[in-house]
Design a protein around this motif. Structure first.
Motif, PDB file in Angstrom:
ATOM      1  N   SER A  37      22.082  55.791  46.622  1.00 33.77           N
ATOM      2  CA  SER A  37      21.046  55.477  45.638  1.00 33.77           C
ATOM      3  C   SER A  37      20.137  54.366  46.149  1.00 33.77           C
ATOM      4  O   SER A  37      20.616  53.283  46.493  1.00 33.77           O
ATOM      5  CB  SER A  37      21.678  55.039  44.311  1.00 33.77           C
ATOM      6  OG  SER A  37      22.290  56.122  43.658  1.00 33.77           O
TER       7      SER A  37
ATOM      8  N   LEU B 202      26.671  55.743  44.741  1.00 33.98           N
ATOM      9  CA  LEU B 202      26.098  54.402  44.804  1.00 33.98           C
ATOM     10  C   LEU B 202      25.476  54.145  46.170  1.00 33.98           C
ATOM     11  O   LEU B 202      24.357  53.639  46.275  1.00 33.98           O
ATOM     12  CB  LEU B 202      27.173  53.356  44.517  1.00 33.98           C
ATOM     13  CG  LEU B 202      26.714  51.892  44.576  1.00 33.98           C
ATOM     14  CD1 LEU B 202      25.670  51.624  43.504  1.00 33.98           C
ATOM     15  CD2 LEU B 202      27.905  50.955  44.404  1.00 33.98           C
ATOM     16  N   ASN B 203      26.181  54.523  47.223  1.00 35.25           N
ATOM     17  CA  ASN B 203      25.714  54.253  48.577  1.00 35.25           C
ATOM     18  C   ASN B 203      24.433  55.006  48.927  1.00 35.25           C
ATOM     19  O   ASN B 203      23.665  54.566  49.787  1.00 35.25           O
ATOM     20  CB  ASN B 203      26.800  54.608  49.598  1.00 35.25           C
ATOM     21  CG  ASN B 203      28.022  53.709  49.484  1.00 35.25           C
ATOM     22  OD1 ASN B 203      27.934  52.603  48.962  1.00 35.25           O
ATOM     23  ND2 ASN B 203      29.156  54.173  49.964  1.00 35.25           N
TER      24      ASN B 203
ATOM     25  N   ASP C 218      31.844  56.134  45.253  1.00 36.27           N
ATOM     26  CA  ASP C 218      30.948  55.222  45.971  1.00 36.27           C
ATOM     27  C   ASP C 218      29.837  55.967  46.695  1.00 36.27           C
ATOM     28  O   ASP C 218      28.792  55.395  46.993  1.00 36.27           O
ATOM     29  CB  ASP C 218      31.740  54.389  46.983  1.00 36.27           C
ATOM     30  CG  ASP C 218      32.630  53.345  46.327  1.00 36.27           C
ATOM     31  OD1 ASP C 218      32.392  53.033  45.138  1.00 36.27           O
ATOM     32  OD2 ASP C 218      33.552  52.847  46.996  1.00 36.27           O
TER      33      ASP C 218
ATOM     34  N   SER D 106      20.634  50.759  45.007  1.00 31.00           N
ATOM     35  CA  SER D 106      21.712  49.911  45.518  1.00 31.00           C
ATOM     36  C   SER D 106      21.229  48.966  46.615  1.00 31.00           C
ATOM     37  O   SER D 106      21.886  47.954  46.899  1.00 31.00           O
ATOM     38  CB  SER D 106      22.861  50.781  46.048  1.00 31.00           C
ATOM     39  OG  SER D 106      22.465  51.498  47.199  1.00 31.00           O
ATOM     40  N   THR D 107      20.098  49.288  47.259  1.00 31.52           N
ATOM     41  CA  THR D 107      19.590  48.416  48.329  1.00 31.52           C
ATOM     42  C   THR D 107      18.199  47.884  48.011  1.00 31.52           C
ATOM     43  O   THR D 107      17.503  47.388  48.899  1.00 31.52           O
ATOM     44  CB  THR D 107      19.548  49.180  49.675  1.00 31.52           C
ATOM     45  OG1 THR D 107      18.772  50.375  49.521  1.00 31.52           O
ATOM     46  CG2 THR D 107      20.949  49.538  50.132  1.00 31.52           C
TER      47      THR D 107
ATOM     48  N   ASP E  79      17.968  56.637  41.102  1.00 30.13           N
ATOM     49  CA  ASP E  79      19.258  56.383  40.463  1.00 30.13           C
ATOM     50  C   ASP E  79      20.009  57.712  40.416  1.00 30.13           C
ATOM     51  O   ASP E  79      19.808  58.531  39.524  1.00 30.13           O
ATOM     52  CB  ASP E  79      19.025  55.832  39.053  1.00 30.13           C
ATOM     53  CG  ASP E  79      20.316  55.468  38.336  1.00 30.13           C
ATOM     54  OD1 ASP E  79      21.407  55.840  38.823  1.00 30.13           O
ATOM     55  OD2 ASP E  79      20.235  54.814  37.274  1.00 30.13           O
TER      56      ASP E  79
END
Length: 221
Positions: free
Chosen positions: A183, A180-181, A177, A186-187, A144
């Motif tokens: 982290s 987030l992309n 973003d 996120s997937t 995270d």
């Protein structure tokens, strides 16, 4: 004993890189062997490092144990681009594996991924983007990135330096973003690979709660 070989490979965007490939003992090119891919920045320098077989290891992995037991072990170098540490690792690791598959007798259905610390971050990200690996072992990951950026490490120091001038190589603000992309959380919904996660409560560099988030997130999925 197995032997070691310096391999050369190229990514899809034409970056030329190296890796250290350790062959299984008594290698027979007519047979297919499993392979373990161990990642952490540029580990090809381990090419001529001898590691005595042992069940004790500061890094949680002993290559000689596995080559003696019939495994290939690959240490691929990773080249990074600013603001894409996760994608950089993914591209390089997939390219390295593709390259060695053409050079040695490796079972494509029996490839494992191992990463610890920053390598644990990379492995967590890769599993959310790739189905290449049959299984994985992830140690002390950071999953995270926003949480990590906004907290202190076990020494009471800000983690911001890790992002702006160290391994994470992210120049964008934490609310963008880009965070987030990059982290793994996120997937996480895409991960289907069986994975063993390990961490230490007293780790001063990486908060054990990141490993807990990865575990609970996978459990929830």
């Amino acid at each position: 004993w197995g032997t070691s070989k310096l391999i050369h490979y190229e990514t899809k965007d034409r970056k030329k890189l190296k890796g250290a490939l350790f062959y299984p003992a008594d290698y027979d090119s007519s047979k297919l062997y499993p392979m373990i891919v161990v990642i952490y920045e540029k580990p090809s320098r381990e090419l001529h490092t001898y590691m005595a077989p042992s069940f004790e290891s500061m890094l949680g992995f002993n290559a000689t144990n596995y080559t003696a037991d019939g495994y290939f072990v690959l240490y691929p170098d990773i080249a990074y681009e600013l603001d894409t540490p996760g994608e950089s690792a993914l591209k390089c690791v997939e390219s390295a594996v593709s390259s060695v598959m053409r050079q040695a007798s490796i079972d494509p259905s029996a490839i494992a991924l191992v990463g610890h610390s920053f390598g644990g971050y990379e492995a967590s990200y890769i599993l959310g983007k790739s189905s290449l690996f049959k299984t994985a072992v992830i140690g002390a990951p950071m999953v995270d990135l926003v949480s990590a950026y906004l907290t202190l490490d076990g020494h009471g120091k800000s983690n911001i330096v890790r992002f702006e001038s160290s391994q994470l190589r992210i120049s964008k603000p934490f609310y963008s973003d880009t965070f987030l992309n990059n982290s793994p959380l996120s997937t996480i919904k895409n991960i289907e690979t069986p994975v063993l996660i390990w961490t230490g409560e007293n780790d001063k560099q990486l908060d054990w709660r990141h490993a807990m988030k990865l575990h609970i997130g996978l459990w929830k999925m």
